[in-house]
Design a protein around this motif. Structure first.
Motif, PDB file in Angstrom:
ATOM      1  N   TYR A 177       0.874  -1.427  -0.046  1.00  0.00           N
ATOM      2  CA  TYR A 177      -0.171   0.121   0.082  1.00  0.00           C
ATOM      3  C   TYR A 177       0.799   1.138  -0.011  1.00  0.00           C
ATOM      4  O   TYR A 177       0.613   2.238  -0.946  1.00  0.00           O
ATOM      5  N   ALA A 180       1.931   2.286  -3.454  1.00  0.00           N
ATOM      6  CA  ALA A 180       0.997   2.642  -4.089  1.00  0.00           C
ATOM      7  C   ALA A 180       0.682   4.239  -3.990  1.00  0.00           C
ATOM      8  O   ALA A 180       0.504   5.012  -4.603  1.00  0.00           O
ATOM      9  N   LEU A 181       0.626   4.351  -2.473  1.00  0.00           N
ATOM     10  CA  LEU A 181       0.190   5.950  -1.991  1.00  0.00           C
ATOM     11  C   LEU A 181       1.566   6.836  -2.451  1.00  0.00           C
ATOM     12  O   LEU A 181       1.185   7.810  -2.775  1.00  0.00           O
ATOM     13  N   PHE A 184       1.137   7.678  -5.719  1.00  0.00           N
ATOM     14  CA  PHE A 184       0.024   8.878  -6.347  1.00  0.00           C
ATOM     15  C   PHE A 184       0.343  10.121  -5.642  1.00  0.00           C
ATOM     16  O   PHE A 184       0.182  11.068  -6.166  1.00  0.00           O
ATOM     17  N   ALA A 220      -7.123   9.157  -3.590  1.00  0.00           N
ATOM     18  CA  ALA A 220      -6.095   8.428  -3.284  1.00  0.00           C
ATOM     19  C   ALA A 220      -6.191   6.985  -3.130  1.00  0.00           C
ATOM     20  O   ALA A 220      -7.404   6.688  -2.574  1.00  0.00           O
ATOM     21  N   PRO A 221      -5.265   6.295  -3.087  1.00  0.00           N
ATOM     22  CA  PRO A 221      -5.589   4.556  -2.865  1.00  0.00           C
ATOM     23  C   PRO A 221      -5.987   4.432  -1.454  1.00  0.00           C
ATOM     24  O   PRO A 221      -5.267   5.234  -0.619  1.00  0.00           O
ATOM     25  N   VAL A 222      -6.796   3.634  -1.062  1.00  0.00           N
ATOM     26  CA  VAL A 222      -7.192   3.364   0.278  1.00  0.00           C
ATOM     27  C   VAL A 222      -6.691   2.052   0.928  1.00  0.00           C
ATOM     28  O   VAL A 222      -6.705   1.011   0.288  1.00  0.00           O
ATOM     29  N   ASP A 225      -8.538  -1.542   0.380  1.00  0.00           N
ATOM     30  CA  ASP A 225      -8.176  -2.513  -0.658  1.00  0.00           C
ATOM     31  C   ASP A 225      -6.911  -3.071  -0.808  1.00  0.00           C
ATOM     32  O   ASP A 225      -6.734  -3.937  -1.463  1.00  0.00           O
ATOM     33  N   TYR A 226      -6.004  -2.828  -0.013  1.00  0.00           N
ATOM     34  CA  TYR A 226      -4.504  -3.453   0.038  1.00  0.00           C
ATOM     35  C   TYR A 226      -4.382  -4.356   1.057  1.00  0.00           C
ATOM     36  O   TYR A 226      -3.512  -5.119   1.002  1.00  0.00           O
TER      37      TYR A 226
END
Length: 420
Positions: A177, A180-181, A184, A220-222, A225-226
């Motif tokens: 995660y 990914a963050l 972003f 933003a990625p949450v 979900d990860y």
């Protein structure tokens, strides 16, 4: 007035207000004492490295807010900015985790220090009650602590607080995660300070309350979900246990809290009557902290609740705590002989468990009765030479105004009966 004042951003607790703070401390700790938590007290200062390693170099607490000092011997110390790292250090040092009874459940109460911009609800010296359950990975433990904090607030009569809940994943799923963050965040238009955070601790950027940052964080990625299957299942069980206990919470996927050591369950208690400083307490699971400070693997969970913030929350809801009067009997002597006799009676009353006070300083009747009134005492005992000659004292009920003569040697029993 003294030429000295309390340092900026600190406060003194003085009567009568201090009684309210004591009552809040008592209420916050009461459910813990009832649930197997033992009391622990640690020094007000620790080795700087304990906090820089445990709390995290990139946190505001360590990078901007810690009070540090160098001793004459050259040791770097810091006034404790929070309680968890100190409590864990003390538990490891005392080998509490080797006594075979895990989790080690501890509670504490004390002052903490952070160099912050002082504002309402945010001080440089503040008071907390905290709890830590060390050495067990069990969703029931996370739920227990949240339930106990909820219970503490409710016994004080608070209603307008909310519990925010999130999972921060573990060392398996959080790095994925994090990548990914970071990806972003690097695309956003952020200031230099915030950009530095992207590399150090990107989750902290989510915690940035500035509207211009929050606006850019949409999409933003949450973390949810990860989460790996184990973390998902763990979090579901915490939520189920809270629901079964009738504790209402809100899922908040942006909740990260300001300390690096949190894993999995993280939560915050917020009160909507406090303006921008709305958090009254919070905590979470910190499974890797023991290793960070040189101990064995000891998965743990805990929280800290702000005493000053809780008092502000009570004021915001207009809640007046019912505080017992600190004095039940106030003695007023008239003349030297009466001073000697009544002072002995006050000592006798106190030894019998009755809260009693005395008109010190040899004031006249009028001044002494004013003091009796101000003390909040339920009864006043007055005696002059004539009373003593008859072997009695005058016992006045301050609520009804009724007065009666009571035999001197029967005074303690009479007062105890009336107070019962």
């Amino acid at each position: 007035m003294s030429t000295f004042k309390a340092p900026k951003g600190t406060y003194d607790l003085t009567p009568p207000d201090s009684a309210k703070y004591l009552a809040v401390r008592e209420a916050l700790s009461a459910p813990l004492k009832n649930s197997g938590y033992g009391y622990i007290e640690t020094p007000g200062f620790e080795d700087v490295a304990l906090f820089s390693r445990g709390v995290g170099e990139s946190t505001d607490i360590v990078s901007k807010e810690m009070y540090t000092l160098t001793t004459k011997g050259g040791t770097e110390l810091a006034l404790r900015p929070e309680g968890t790292a100190s409590v864990l250090r003390a538990a490891l040092e005392a080998n509490l985790h080797k006594l075979g009874n895990l989790p080690v459940k501890l509670w504490y109460s004390g002052s903490y220090y952070r160099y912050e911009r002082p504002q309402k609800g945010r001080y440089r010296h503040f008071s907390q009650v905290g709890a830590e359950a060390i050495g067990a990975e069990d969703p029931a433990l996370d739920a227990e602590l949240i339930i106990l904090a909820d219970q503490a607030y409710r016994t004080l009569g608070l209603q307008n607080f909310r519990i925010l809940l999130n999972s921060l994943g573990d060392k398996e799923c959080r790095p994925v995660y994090r990548d990914a963050l970071q990806e972003f965040l690097r695309e956003l238009d952020l200031d230099e300070d915030t950009r530095r955070r992207i590399d150090l601790n990107p989750l902290r950027v989510l915690d940035d309350k500035r509207p211009e940052v929050q606006k850019q964080l949409v999409g933003a990625p949450v973390l949810r979900d990860y989460l790996c299957d184990a973390c998902k299942a763990y979090h579901e069980e915490v939520r189920d246990l809270l629901t079964a206990a009738g504790v209402v919470y809100e899922d908040d996927e942006k909740l990260v809290r300001g300390l690096d050591y949190y894993t999995r369950t993280t939560f915050e208690f917020v009160h909507d009557g406090l303006g921008s400083q709305s958090a009254v307490g919070g905590g979470g699971r910190y499974d890797g902290l023991s290793e960070m400070i040189g101990g064995p693997a000891l998965p743990s969970v805990g929280w800290a609740l702000g005493v000053d913030r809780t008092v502000l929350a009570l004021e915001a809801e207009g809640i007046e705590l019912e505080l017992p009067s600190s004095t039940s009997v106030f003695a007023v002597p008239l003349g030297e002989e009466a001073r000697r006799v009544l002072f002995a009676k006050v000592t006798e009353l106190r030894r019998a468990g009755v809260a009693a006070d005395f008109a010190f300083g040899g004031r006249g009747l009028k001044g002494a009765m004013k003091s009796a009134n101000r003390s909040g005492a339920r009864f006043t005992v007055v005696a002059g030479e004539r009373d003593l000659a008859e072997g009695v004292v005058q016992l006045k009920d301050m609520e009804s105004g009724e007065q009666q003569a009571v035999a001197l040697d029967a005074l303690v029993a009479e007062v105890q009966q009336k107070l019962a």
